[in-house]
Scaffold this motif. Structure first.
Motif, PDB file in Angstrom:
ATOM      1  N   ALA B 171      47.525  24.886 -40.504  1.00  0.00           N
ATOM      2  CA  ALA B 171      48.113  25.009 -39.177  1.00  0.00           C
ATOM      3  C   ALA B 171      48.787  26.366 -39.081  1.00  0.00           C
ATOM      4  O   ALA B 171      49.146  26.972 -40.089  1.00  0.00           O
ATOM      5  CB  ALA B 171      49.126  23.897 -38.954  1.00  0.00           C
ATOM      6  N   VAL B 175      53.591  26.267 -35.857  1.00  0.00           N
ATOM      7  CA  VAL B 175      53.402  24.818 -35.938  1.00  0.00           C
ATOM      8  C   VAL B 175      54.062  24.272 -37.199  1.00  0.00           C
ATOM      9  O   VAL B 175      54.861  23.332 -37.154  1.00  0.00           O
ATOM     10  CB  VAL B 175      51.900  24.469 -35.920  1.00  0.00           C
ATOM     11  CG1 VAL B 175      51.708  22.980 -36.158  1.00  0.00           C
ATOM     12  CG2 VAL B 175      51.264  24.889 -34.605  1.00  0.00           C
ATOM     13  N   VAL B 179      57.113  21.533 -37.607  1.00  0.00           N
ATOM     14  CA  VAL B 179      57.003  20.281 -38.358  1.00  0.00           C
ATOM     15  C   VAL B 179      58.106  20.187 -39.405  1.00  0.00           C
ATOM     16  O   VAL B 179      58.798  19.165 -39.509  1.00  0.00           O
ATOM     17  CB  VAL B 179      55.617  20.176 -39.034  1.00  0.00           C
ATOM     18  CG1 VAL B 179      55.576  18.980 -39.960  1.00  0.00           C
ATOM     19  CG2 VAL B 179      54.523  20.070 -37.988  1.00  0.00           C
ATOM     20  N   LEU B 180      58.282  21.264 -40.144  1.00  0.00           N
ATOM     21  CA  LEU B 180      59.286  21.240 -41.206  1.00  0.00           C
ATOM     22  C   LEU B 180      60.689  21.034 -40.629  1.00  0.00           C
ATOM     23  O   LEU B 180      61.507  20.294 -41.194  1.00  0.00           O
ATOM     24  CB  LEU B 180      59.222  22.533 -42.026  1.00  0.00           C
ATOM     25  CG  LEU B 180      57.983  22.667 -42.914  1.00  0.00           C
ATOM     26  CD1 LEU B 180      57.964  24.009 -43.634  1.00  0.00           C
ATOM     27  CD2 LEU B 180      57.928  21.532 -43.933  1.00  0.00           C
ATOM     28  N   ARG B 182      61.542  19.438 -37.874  1.00  0.00           N
ATOM     29  CA  ARG B 182      61.712  18.046 -37.473  1.00  0.00           C
ATOM     30  C   ARG B 182      61.883  17.145 -38.688  1.00  0.00           C
ATOM     31  O   ARG B 182      62.748  16.259 -38.715  1.00  0.00           O
ATOM     32  CB  ARG B 182      60.518  17.594 -36.645  1.00  0.00           C
ATOM     33  CG  ARG B 182      60.464  18.237 -35.260  1.00  0.00           C
ATOM     34  CD  ARG B 182      59.743  17.361 -34.235  1.00  0.00           C
ATOM     35  NE  ARG B 182      58.356  17.075 -34.586  1.00  0.00           N
ATOM     36  CZ  ARG B 182      57.356  17.946 -34.430  1.00  0.00           C
ATOM     37  NH1 ARG B 182      57.594  19.173 -33.973  1.00  0.00           N
ATOM     38  NH2 ARG B 182      56.122  17.618 -34.748  1.00  0.00           N
ATOM     39  N   LEU B 183      61.048  17.370 -39.710  1.00  0.00           N
ATOM     40  CA  LEU B 183      61.131  16.528 -40.902  1.00  0.00           C
ATOM     41  C   LEU B 183      62.497  16.642 -41.566  1.00  0.00           C
ATOM     42  O   LEU B 183      63.111  15.640 -41.940  1.00  0.00           O
ATOM     43  CB  LEU B 183      60.031  16.911 -41.895  1.00  0.00           C
ATOM     44  CG  LEU B 183      58.591  16.599 -41.487  1.00  0.00           C
ATOM     45  CD1 LEU B 183      57.613  17.229 -42.466  1.00  0.00           C
ATOM     46  CD2 LEU B 183      58.369  15.093 -41.410  1.00  0.00           C
ATOM     47  N   GLY B 186      65.143  15.011 -39.479  1.00  0.00           N
ATOM     48  CA  GLY B 186      64.951  13.570 -39.536  1.00  0.00           C
ATOM     49  C   GLY B 186      65.440  12.990 -40.850  1.00  0.00           C
ATOM     50  O   GLY B 186      66.088  11.941 -40.885  1.00  0.00           O
TER      51      GLY B 186
END
Lengths: 192, 192
Positions: B171, B175, B179-180, B182-183, B186
């Motif tokens: 990706a 992108v 992702v990282l 958000r992870l 979270g």
DNA sequence: CGTTCTTGTTAATGAGCGTTAACGTCATTT
DNA sequence: AAATGACGTTAACGCTCATTAACAAGAACG
């Protein structure tokens, strides 16, 4: 069941000690004499059990990958139909493995390139299948746009779970286990 | 500003290539001839710029740790008073670093033991301080019971963020970055 | 009891590799 | 123009280390 209570065979002793030493100081950083000494025999004595130093590493890495994949498949089948339960079980299984065999976890992503071509291919293939297991269930649960993103997320969570070697056992096992569970679920949850 | 546009000095070329090679095949797996070849000079020519192979690794590892810590401190000050913003900034900074310098990230936790005692101590100390930066703000935000748990969580998220070397660039950068982010958020969020 | 297989041992071999020695070649300085 | 220092080169040294050779000692077994 097949829970073994036998004394470990010499081969197994060697593999176990080799794994520990390789994880501590790297494949090239450990001599055969040292591995031998760790099991009470002297360097070249190892060659009665393995054709060479490379063969030990190969057997270790292939073994890990197979165990991970087998365990993952079993868990995926057991909870089939309930993606949420599958993911939870995969996470638990991976954590168990990472906590039981820290040295192997370390080796798994550190020394892959030292393998002969054939062995490396085999390990890579097993790894890919294991990742695929996760990607499928993650995409079922969290509709993340692209497959590449799902794959990245899975790899990242592996990184999270495989951090156990860096955790000096400052907290007890069950505590660590709980923390990792929550973190992993939380991470995936943020994909929604 | 201090964005350099100069041609890289020979020393810098060497360090960069050495980092890449060490990350690919391990410190012991790379010969000095190879490092030399990567910058267009031959093996022993390196000794005009470094006292030895070890010194290259040492400079790399100390350099990484210092840059990480400095960056972390700067960000912690800039957003001081707003823990949520501090954590977000630390995460962003770490991701930037991990994406900019994948080889260095790999070296950072892989080859630490190859250092002379003094250097290793220095690196460990810098690492501890960097971790501490995170632990403080995490405990401020999420009242996790023990400090050991907070520390474990931080190390685990480092594992998550440092997974970039395993991510083939399937990706795009932005992108992956998203992702990282958000992870990581979270994961920490699940501590509450 | 003799034979053979298993599992060791120590000594020798040979390759790889970090490092040093000895020697050039420009560019810069005096 | 001579001298010096920065930056390379190739050849040699010496050490580490995986692997092999040659040899022993006991268990299994005819």
């Amino acid at each position: 069941m097949s829970t073994r209570t036998d004394a470990p065979t010499r081969r197994e002793q060697i593999l176990k000690e080799a794994a520990r030493l390789f994880a501590e100081r790297g494949f090239h950083g450990v001599g055969v004499d040292e591995i031998g000494a760790a099991v009470g025999i002297s360097g070249p004595g190892l060659y009665r059990h393995f054709p060479g130093k490379d063969a030990m590493l190969a057997e270790l890495l292939v073994g890990i990958s197979e165990r991970l994949l087998d365990g993952g498949r079993r868990r995926a089948e057991e909870a089939a139909g309930d993606p949420r339960a599958v993911l939870a079980s995969l996470i638990d299984g991976h954590i168990d493995f990472a906590l039981d065999d820290r040295p192997l976890i370390t080796l798994h992503d550190r020394e892959l390139d030292r393998l002969r071509d054939a062995d490396r291919k085999r390990v890579r293939q097993l790894q890919r299948q294991y990742v695929e297991l996760w990607v499928v269930v993650v995409r079922e649960l969290y509709p993340v746009p692209t497959e590449a993103e799902a794959r990245a997320a899975v790899h990242a969570v592996f990184g999270l779970l495989n951090s156990t070697p860096h955790l000096g056992p400052g907290a007890g096992r069950t505590v660590t286990e709980g923390v990792l569970q929550r973190l992993a679920h939380g991470a995936f949850g943020a994909l929604a």
